[in-house]
Design an enzyme around this catalytic site. Structure first.
Site, PDB file in Angstrom:
ATOM      1  CB  CYS A  21      36.090-113.765 -17.293  1.00  0.00           C
ATOM      2  SG  CYS A  21      37.696-112.968 -17.311  1.00  0.00           S
ATOM      3  CB  SER A  74      35.784-105.201 -17.491  1.00  0.00           C
ATOM      4  OG  SER A  74      36.821-105.717 -18.291  1.00  0.00           O
ATOM      5  N   GLY A  79      38.840-106.248 -12.203  1.00  0.00           N
ATOM      6  CA  GLY A  79      38.677-105.836 -10.811  1.00  0.00           C
ATOM      7  C   GLY A  79      39.928-106.044  -9.988  1.00  0.00           C
ATOM      8  CG  ASN A 124      46.544-114.559  -7.379  1.00  0.00           C
ATOM      9  OD1 ASN A 124      47.461-114.825  -8.167  1.00  0.00           O
ATOM     10  ND2 ASN A 124      46.156-115.386  -6.446  1.00  0.00           N
TER      11      ASN A 124
END
Lengths: 310, 342
Positions: free
Chosen positions: A139, A170, A172, A178
């Site tokens: 992202c 936001s 997750g 990781n």
């Protein structure tokens, strides 16, 4: 063959989404508006998951048996493009299986087994290469690499660094487990797609309420004195390209020039389809994945590309 | 307060937190000289890293005079009794940095996250816990921002990931002794008895010593400080002062007070770029609950854009910024300058 004909007639390419979580559902909502993609399958692993129920309600075929549950009929159902919105750990196996059935895999996990794709920078190149697996970086990468590229296409960038700040809500569990994968994959994308000689990525998670909109800072160090006018123009042009699929991709400040440093401050607000608007980090991922799929679909529909079993 | 006979471990921050006021420009030679002085004074544990931890070298936080590897290698090999720690913030540094630091000879790794985000440390704490003899510490920053129950739940998460010691970190120097007492006491009651508990203070409200004593009284056995207070904001708990107080109260630290005072006065104070004191901006950090290393960034942006650094810091506090968001400061200053028509 019959399914191919039907696809051409309807001018849409059929697609499957693997992973009915937040990302997969948001992607489904965007894909249902597409002129080029028709989502027909949603693949999950939890039988009573709300994501599968929502997809079934939208008229998709669903399975809770993972990719294996779709494999026997996916050719017959005309699936030529798959999106993987699961995790890096299972991605390689998912990709191999759907490739064998002649479908292109668009990877929204950070597995990065295929070439990176950041649509406004290298989408055409990625599609022309006819890769059967493309990776959407991260992202933070989708939000920042276009800006690094906007500077590096003007003049050489010796070092590109990005700081992505996302709301706690936001980020997750996959990202959290990781987080190193985020920093490594993003840094690699800054180099390979952004065009910086060396790249660094930093991610900060902020729990403030109400949740903050994704913020991204891009710092580039140019090899020679930055051409301020040319870089500013290039940055604005690139932002317009990203805004075609993420309208909330907004320049907050900059480019700021300080010696050889060029700093750009961005905010990314999502469309608010399934995910809340503040989660621009997730929205830019699903929007970029869909945009990539649409470009593939165009090539498929025009007969330039026939995805074939790998 | 009767703390006589308590044994604690003090941990010096000059060569890590002290990198902030030095803009990460402490040289390898200076580090080695100071570390040797601390070794001779009997300080058991010192931290050596970029101010923002391993991998902190960046445009965003500042490029250091030498790499983490150069600093750690040079210091570790000169230590006789003192052990060396490194700090790692997931999101900035990675497990690759952790491995490098272990190879350089550290005894302790401290994995730091914002107080509500302990779950991003799983990867790093689990790997650290797998090294035999590596002291593995979880470090929850900006601990004033949440209540004791929530904080302790996050500390326990770090304990489960493999930390043998966890820290309550007052990064903003915001806490008052009562805040420390309730958090440390609840943590001590809920953590496993063998898990060590630490407190890291900042002196922005002049509470460094008082808060550290409150922590010891409530059950903490590791206390961070820095000689001459060299650290972000108004500095860390001034360690030589805390050591003197410990001596008077009968708290056992094992450190030679006069030697520690000499290192502070003869080596650290002369190296300072500016006096480490509670100036208007440092006090604002503590008062508004802002991450201490934002101090110099706010001062620089204020000067560049014609603003008040206090206004910038207050606004950063209002927006609930967290550690690592240094990039927000210039962005905010530009917004404020625009709003004010500057």
């Amino acid at each position: 063959m019959i399914s191919n004909k039907r696809t051409i007639m309807s001018k849409k390419v059929k697609a499957a989404i693997i992973g009915p979580g937040n990302i997969g559902t948001d992607l489904l909502m965007k894909a249902m508006r597409s002129d080029l993609i028709e989502p027909v399958w949603m693949v999950g692993v939890v039988p009573d998951s709300p994501g599968l129920a929502r997809a079934a309600e939208a008229g998709l075929k669903t399975t809770a048996e993972g990719v294996d549950g779709m494999l026997p009929t996916m050719r017959e159902d005309g699936v030529q493009i798959c999106f993987d919105a699961t995790s890096a750990y299972v991605h390689a196996e998912n990709s191999r299986k759907v490739n064998e059935q002649g479908a292109v895999m668009i990877d929204l996990t950070p597995a990065a087994i295929g070439p990176f794709c950041v649509p406004p920078v290298n989408l055409a190149e990625a599609v022309n290469a006819k890769a059967m697996n493309v990776n959407m970086v991260t992202c933070g990468g989708q939000a920042t690499i276009p800006m690094v590229a906007a500077v590096s296409r003007v003049q050489p960038v010796s070092y590109g660094e990005i700081v992505a700040t996302v709301s706690s809500k936001s980020a997750g569990p996959g990202t959290r487990k990781n987080i190193d994968e985020f920093t490594r994959t993003t840094a690699s994308g800054i180099e390979k797609v952004g065009g910086a000689k060396s790249g660094k990525a930093i991610i900060v998670i902020n729990p403030a309420e109400p949740p903050l909109i994704m913020r991204d800072t891009i710092h580039c160090l140019t090899e020679t004195e930055p051409d301020q006018a040319a870089i500013t123009k290039s940055v604005h042009e690139m932002i317009a390209e990203v805004q075609k699929y993420v309208p909330g991709y907004i320049l907050k400040n900059g480019p700021v020039f300080d010696g050889n440093r060029v700093s750009i401050y961005m905010e990314v607000e999502g469309l608010g389809d399934f995910l809340p608007k503040y989660a621009g980090n997730l929205d830019i991922m699903t929007a970029a994945g869909l945009r990539t799929a649409e470009m593939y679909a165009q090539e498929i529909l025009s007969g330039n590309f026939v995805p074939t079993a790998a | 307060m009767n703390l006589s006979g308590k044994k604690i471990t003090v941990h010096d921050m000059c060569l890590r937190d002290g990198m902030h006021p030095k803009q990460h420009q402490i040289t390898v030679e200076q580090m080695v000289t100071i570390a040797k002085g601390m070794d001779e004074a009997g300080i058991p544990l010192i931290e050596v890293t970029h101010g923002d931890g391993l991998g902190g070298a960046s445009v965003n936080y500042g490029f250091p005079a030498a790499s983490d590897e150069e600093y750690l290698t040079a210091v570790c090999k000169e230590m006789k009794n003192t052990r060396v720690s490194a700090l790692l913030l997931p999101g900035i540094g990675t497990v690759d940095h952790l491995k490098m630091a272990v190879d350089c000879g550290i005894s302790t790794i401290r994995v730091a996250t914002h107080c509500t985000e302990a779950d991003v440390s799983e990867q790093h704490l689990a790997m650290a816990a797998n090294y035999k003899d590596l002291d593995t510490v979880g470090f929850l920053m900006m601990a004033h921002m949440i209540g004791p129950e929530e904080l302790v739940a996050q500390l326990k998460m770090m304990e489960d990931f493999g930390a043998n010691c966890v820290y309550i970190t007052d990064s903003a120097g915001y806490m008052l002794p009562d805040h420390v007492t309730e958090r440390v006491a609840l943590a001590r009651a809920e953590l496993r008895p063998e898990t060590e508990l630490g407190f890291h203070g900042h002196h922005n409200m002049a509470m460094g010593i008082a808060n550290s004593l409150a922590a010891v009284e409530a059950g903490a056995n590791r206390i961070d400080g820095s000689l001459a207070g060299l650290g972000a904001g108004a500095g860390n708990t001034p360690l030589e002062v805390f050591l003197a107080v410990c001596d008077r109260m009968g708290i056992e630290t094992g450190v030679n007070l006069f030697k520690a005072m000499d290192v502070a006065e003869d080596l650290i104070v002369p190296m300072m770029d500016h006096p480490i004191r509670i100036d208007r901006d440092a006090l604002t950090l503590g008062y508004a609950g802002v991450y201490s290393s934002f101090l110099l960034f706010a001062k620089r942006s204020a000067e560049k854009y014609g603003l008040s650094s206090r206004d910038i810091l207050v606004e950063l506090g209002r927006r609930k910024t967290v550690g690592g968001q240094e990039d927000m400061i210039e962005d905010l200053a530009l917004d404020m300058a625009k709003e004010r028509g500057l």
